[in-house]
Design an enzyme around this catalytic site. Structure first.
Site, PDB file in Angstrom:
ATOM      1  N   GLY A   1       0.825  -1.198   0.000  1.00 61.92           N
ATOM      2  CA  GLY A   1       0.000   0.000   0.000  1.00 61.92           C
ATOM      3  C   GLY A   1       0.856   1.244   0.000  1.00 61.92           C
TER       4      GLY A   1
ATOM      5  CB  SER B   1      -2.403  10.177   2.391  1.00 67.26           C
ATOM      6  OG  SER B   1      -3.084   9.514   3.429  1.00 67.26           O
TER       7      SER B   1
ATOM      8  N   GLY C   1       2.744   7.490   3.554  1.00 67.60           N
ATOM      9  CA  GLY C   1       3.953   6.698   3.393  1.00 67.60           C
ATOM     10  C   GLY C   1       3.670   5.414   2.642  1.00 67.60           C
TER      11      GLY C   1
ATOM     12  CB  CYS D   1       1.838  -0.214   3.708  1.00 71.09           C
ATOM     13  SG  CYS D   1       1.403  -0.381   5.414  1.00 71.09           S
TER      14      CYS D   1
ATOM     15  CE  LYS E   1       1.134   4.535   6.616  1.00 75.67           C
ATOM     16  NZ  LYS E   1       0.739   3.900   5.437  1.00 75.67           N
TER      17      LYS E   1
ATOM     18  CG  ASP F   1      -7.238  10.834   7.655  1.00 75.81           C
ATOM     19  OD1 ASP F   1      -6.317  10.297   7.016  1.00 75.81           O
ATOM     20  OD2 ASP F   1      -8.268  11.308   7.118  1.00 75.81           O
TER      21      ASP F   1
END
Ligand SMILES: CNC(=O)c1c(C)[nH]c(/C=C2\C(=O)Nc3ccc(Cl)cc32)c1C
Length: 278
Positions: free
Chosen positions: A15, A18, A20, A22, A37, A140
């Protein structure tokens, strides 16, 4: 004992969020699969770096069955990269599930929606509990930050770090995507509070069921206007009145009328649904 990069084998990139990248990793000594991450901190100000360090230390303290487990961190000062080592969530993130269902034209089962509602609410309750006098507000909450383990149980991740990276200097560089879940109090430049996370939870659950956010627009000012008005369509008819009602309560423009985390968990319907999960 603090880990080093050589203790791990990188298996794949899973992944690019937004905040960093993964990566799925394997710990060499026992083969345990985890993730790290990677976050580049070279462009951060000194105060942001300090906030990141205290944020990671706060993550270390939180231990809950529905919060992604933090294991360790590695700081590569030569490349200004921090590696935050956390629990692997085999089920991936809710945003991928929403995207897949939208593509297939199929709605998620109601029982799954209730499971996500209940387990994410428990995770937020733990986040909001005071830790050394500091509340950890998610700030978030969105489908990309909610992960699932192999049994499709919720693992809330990436919370708190948003507070660091929302700072002006890094927000512009790293934040991507439209803030569909921004609460009315944030739109009106008022203070963020626990019930702002409840608003985002309601928006996330709405999108999980409807496969679209409650408020959409082609530009930020139109989106802000819709959020301030707070009107949105009922969930697809497949979903019960009870599910539509509790999500509607969470997406209340007036903070005082929005339920608290505790009142959500005390709701008779939630209590009944929770018994089926146990
Ligand atoms: C399509 N998504 C995936 O395949 C995926 C999988 C299987 N796991 C993840 C992500 C995480 C994962 O597995 N554990 C995590 C801990 C913290 C954070 Cl911020 C993210 C993760 C992802 C994005």
């Amino acid at each position: 004992m603090t880990s080093t990069l050589d203790d791990f084998e990188v298996l794949s990139t899973i992944g690019t969020g937004s905040y960093g990248t993964c990566k799925k990793i394997k710990r060499k000594k026992d083969g345990k699969v985890m993730v790290w991450k990677e976050m580049e901190y070279g462009s951060m100000s000194e105060s942001e770096k300090q906030m990141l360090v205290s944020e990671v230390n706060l993550l270390r303290e939180l231990r809950h069955q529905h919060i992604v487990r933090y294991f360790d961190r590695i700081i590569d000062r030569t490349r200004s990269i921090i590696y935050i080592i956390m629990e692997y969530c085999q089920g991936g993130d809710l945003s991928s599930i929403i995207a897949r269902n939208r593509k297939e034209g199929s709605f998620i089962p109601e029982e799954f929606a209730w499971k996500i509602l209940i387990q994410t609410t428990w995770a937020l309750k733990e986040c909001h509990r005071r830790k050394n006098g500091k509340a950890v507000l998610h700030r978030d909450l969105k489908p990309a930050n909610v992960f699932l383990d192999a049994e499709s149980n919720v693992k809330l991740g990436d919370f708190g770090l948003a507070r660091v990276l929302h700072h002006e200097s890094s927000f512009a560089q790293t934040y991507v995507g439209t803030p569909y879940y921004m609460s009315p109090e944030l739109v009106n430049n008022l203070s963020y509070n626990e019930k702002s996370d409840v608003w985002s939870l309601g928006c996330m659950l709405y999108e999980l069921c409807a496969l679209v956010p409650p408020f959409t627009a082609s530009n930020q000012s139109e989106l802000n206007r819709k959020i301030r008005v707070g009107e949105f369509s009922r969930l697809p008819i497949q979903y019960s009145l009870e599910l539509d009602l509790i999500i509607r309560k969470m997406i209340q423009v007036e903070v005082v009328r929005r339920p608290s985390i505790d009142s959500i968990l005390a709701d008779p319907i939630v209590q009944c649904k929770q018994e089926t999960l146990e």
